[in-house]
Design a protein around this motif. Structure first.
Motif, PDB file in Angstrom:
ATOM      1  N   LYS A  11       0.842  -1.193   0.000  1.00 12.46           N
ATOM      2  CA  LYS A  11       0.000   0.000   0.000  1.00 12.46           C
ATOM      3  C   LYS A  11       0.880   1.248   0.000  1.00 12.46           C
ATOM      4  O   LYS A  11       0.854   2.066   0.926  1.00 12.46           O
ATOM      5  CB  LYS A  11      -0.934  -0.028   1.210  1.00 12.46           C
ATOM      6  N   THR A  15      -2.721   7.268  -3.134  1.00 15.04           N
ATOM      7  CA  THR A  15      -3.960   7.354  -2.372  1.00 15.04           C
ATOM      8  C   THR A  15      -3.749   6.945  -0.916  1.00 15.04           C
ATOM      9  O   THR A  15      -4.210   7.623   0.008  1.00 15.04           O
ATOM     10  CB  THR A  15      -5.048   6.476  -3.012  1.00 15.04           C
ATOM     11  N   TYR A  16      -3.043   5.843  -0.698  1.00 15.52           N
ATOM     12  CA  TYR A  16      -2.783   5.418   0.682  1.00 15.52           C
ATOM     13  C   TYR A  16      -1.886   6.412   1.407  1.00 15.52           C
ATOM     14  O   TYR A  16      -2.031   6.641   2.615  1.00 15.52           O
ATOM     15  CB  TYR A  16      -2.177   4.011   0.704  1.00 15.52           C
ATOM     16  N   ALA A  27     -13.526   3.600   6.845  1.00 15.86           N
ATOM     17  CA  ALA A  27     -13.827   2.310   6.234  1.00 15.86           C
ATOM     18  C   ALA A  27     -15.264   1.864   6.444  1.00 15.86           C
ATOM     19  O   ALA A  27     -15.774   1.046   5.673  1.00 15.86           O
ATOM     20  CB  ALA A  27     -12.874   1.242   6.795  1.00 15.86           C
ATOM     21  N   THR A  68     -19.006   3.373   3.037  1.00 23.80           N
ATOM     22  CA  THR A  68     -19.173   2.063   2.416  1.00 23.80           C
ATOM     23  C   THR A  68     -20.490   1.421   2.824  1.00 23.80           C
ATOM     24  O   THR A  68     -21.212   0.856   1.998  1.00 23.80           O
ATOM     25  CB  THR A  68     -18.003   1.142   2.786  1.00 23.80           C
ATOM     26  N   VAL A 117     -16.184  -0.234  -2.523  1.00 20.33           N
ATOM     27  CA  VAL A 117     -14.798   0.030  -2.914  1.00 20.33           C
ATOM     28  C   VAL A 117     -14.643  -0.523  -4.327  1.00 20.33           C
ATOM     29  O   VAL A 117     -14.424  -1.708  -4.527  1.00 20.33           O
ATOM     30  CB  VAL A 117     -13.798  -0.627  -1.944  1.00 20.33           C
ATOM     31  N   MET A 175      -9.155  -0.838  -6.099  1.00 23.18           N
ATOM     32  CA  MET A 175      -8.142  -0.992  -5.057  1.00 23.18           C
ATOM     33  C   MET A 175      -6.768  -0.891  -5.706  1.00 23.18           C
ATOM     34  O   MET A 175      -6.552  -1.455  -6.775  1.00 23.18           O
ATOM     35  CB  MET A 175      -8.272  -2.363  -4.376  1.00 23.18           C
ATOM     36  N   CYS A 187     -10.460  -7.057   4.917  1.00 22.27           N
ATOM     37  CA  CYS A 187     -11.109  -6.143   5.865  1.00 22.27           C
ATOM     38  C   CYS A 187     -11.434  -6.861   7.173  1.00 22.27           C
ATOM     39  O   CYS A 187     -12.157  -7.869   7.180  1.00 22.27           O
ATOM     40  CB  CYS A 187     -12.376  -5.580   5.243  1.00 22.27           C
ATOM     41  N   MET A 209     -14.400   8.602  -2.203  1.00 21.38           N
ATOM     42  CA  MET A 209     -13.669   7.669  -1.355  1.00 21.38           C
ATOM     43  C   MET A 209     -14.350   6.310  -1.369  1.00 21.38           C
ATOM     44  O   MET A 209     -13.717   5.269  -1.243  1.00 21.38           O
ATOM     45  CB  MET A 209     -13.594   8.211   0.071  1.00 21.38           C
ATOM     46  N   ALA A 210     -15.659   6.332  -1.499  1.00 23.91           N
ATOM     47  CA  ALA A 210     -16.436   5.113  -1.744  1.00 23.91           C
ATOM     48  C   ALA A 210     -17.339   5.382  -2.939  1.00 23.91           C
ATOM     49  O   ALA A 210     -17.657   6.529  -3.250  1.00 23.91           O
ATOM     50  CB  ALA A 210     -17.269   4.736  -0.524  1.00 23.91           C
TER      51      ALA A 210
END
Length: 455
Positions: free
Chosen positions: A73, A77-78, A259, A263, A323, A326, A395, A434-435
């Motif tokens: 990651k 973005t991360y 998270a 979502t 999501v 990724m 997750c 973001m989602a």
């Protein structure tokens, strides 16, 4: 190893325009016209970036699971998430991730997750209470589920301080999310310290979010009676007696918000919208709820007893994965699905695309919960469906997420008939923040059911 085929774009700008305009559509076209592993180039010569798309189930499994140590990651973005909300479980790596996972895992055991069910049920009943007197019976499922998801996760995280916290999160979290998204995809990122209007807005939002978290964390220090998630994190101890610092607790709290807020709202809003548009699926789901619950409120113990409702939710997450994309970065050269991925490459997986791959789905463009019968699931590759990621970085909250969604849908179907408001077959355009989220309201018509079906 084969060379990854290039998606042919504009002679000067490559695929820049298509990726900026509608990245999901660009990925779908690339898979259908080029293949399961593709290469994009974007930007003018001399300033061109290159990225790879992996869309096959086998390729996804290699990136997320069997070769996960090589795909980290480390992409922009991360990096932006770390800078904005801290280095929590979503973004941490190596020994830091292993330590955090050990500390956080007790908060997501089956027993602990079952304890969150009461808060979820209380918040969904609060969120839909106004539907009883809705004049025309038309509600925006997206807006209602966004408010529900915000309050539910805030109640579980902040406990008695929910009202103070939820106001700050409601106002400031979208500012943080917009900043992460904008900077994460921008080829040029100005230093955060520069006093641009966007930087000032982000810094103000960050200060207020950090401030409310820090105040609540400080109040919980030394307190043993509260059982909200912040209190559990403050009291968590490793085998050697070490715990999380106040800053580390805050990082976890903000990552859980990131998270588990948008979502959840995406999944539940689209689930109601899809149920409203399919009378046969809706009737079957409602009959299952009435038969299993027999008028009582749904709880954690009912989740496994509602298999068709689980199928509805899994299919919703197939069609509208919260999501949708990724990203990972390759440390060393690797072979993925028979193709050469060079060291340093940015690699993107897209549930939006793999979830529509005709090799895995009988009716990829239709909403059909029969995609998730036990027989159908057993006949597909494991990574044909991966809304929660997979491998060692899957997750941690996926069991909680499914439990929450089943309880919410059961409570709504128990109390209301939910029917279509939009014309048949209308699909609301999506917006990739973001989602994944709808680009407009998800309007459904609700009508209270008879009291015999209500707990």
């Amino acid at each position: 190893m084969r060379q990854v085929p290039l998606v042919v774009g504009h002679p000067l700008l490559g695929s820049l325009k298509e990726l900026r305009h509608d990245v999901l559509a660009a990925y779908l076209r690339a898979r259908s016209t080029v293949g399961d592993v593709v290469r994009f180039q974007a930007g003018p010569p001399g300033a061109r970036t290159e990225m790879y798309g992996v869309f096959s189930a086998d390729g996804v499994q290699q990136v997320l699971a069997s070769q996960s140590a090589n795909f980290r990651k480390d992409n922009p973005t991360y990096t932006e998430i770390r800078e904005s909300v801290g280095n929590g479980l979503l973004t941490s790596q190596d020994d830091e991730y292993i330590f955090q996972r050990r500390m956080v895992q007790p908060l997501f055991t089956r027993r602990r997750v079952h304890e969150y069910a009461g808060a979820v049920h209380a918040e969904i009943i609060r969120s839909v209470s106004g539907w009883q007197t809705q004049p025309d019976g038309v509600v925006d499922a997206s807006a209602v589920m966004t408010e529900f998801a915000l309050r539910a996760v805030s109640r579980i995280l902040f406990g008695a301080d929910i009202e103070a916290a939820v106001d700050v999160v409601r106002r400031q979290f979208p500012v943080i999310g917009e900043s992460v998204l904008r900077r994460g995809v921008s080829p040029v990122r100005l230093p955060r310290t520069w006093p641009t209007p966007a930087n000032r807005r982000t810094q103000a939002a960050q200060r207020e979010l950090f401030g409310i978290c820090d105040r609540i964390i400080a109040q919980r220090a030394g307190a043993d009676e509260a059982d909200d998630m912040i209190s559990l994190l403050v009291r968590a101890r490793d085998e050697d007696g070490s715990g999380l610092s106040a800053d580390a607790v805050r990082d976890q709290v903000l990552i859980f918000l990131l998270a588990g807020y948008e979502t959840t709202a995406t999944t539940l809003g689209y689930a109601l919208h899809l149920l409203a548009g399919d009378a046969e699926v809706r009737a079957r789901a409602r009959a299952e709820v009435d038969d299993v619950l027999a008028g009582r409120s749904p709880g954690a113990a009912d989740v496994e007893a509602l298999p068709y409702l689980n199928q509805v939710l899994k299919e919703t997450m197939r069609v509208y994965p919260a999501v949708a994309i990724m990203g990972r970065r390759a440390v060393a050269e690797a072979e993925v699905d028979g193709f050469r991925i060079p060291a340093g490459a940015d690699v993107y997986l897209a549930p939006w695309v793999t979830h529509r791959h005709p090799a895995y789905w009988a009716r990829p463009d239709d909403f059909d919960p029969e995609h998730f019968t036990p027989e159908a699931e057993a006949g597909r590759p494991r990574y044909a469906w991966f809304p929660f990621g997979g491998g060692p970085r899957a997750c941690i909250g996926q069991h909680f997420s499914m439990q929450e969604a089943v309880i919410v849908l059961a409570a709504v179907l128990q109390r209301f008939d939910v029917e279509a408001h939009d014309p048949p077959g209308r699909r609301v355009p999506v917006d990739l923040g973001m989602a994944l989220r709808p680009a407009g309201p998800l309007l459904v018509r609700v009508r209270p059911r008879t009291k015999e079906a209500v707990a």
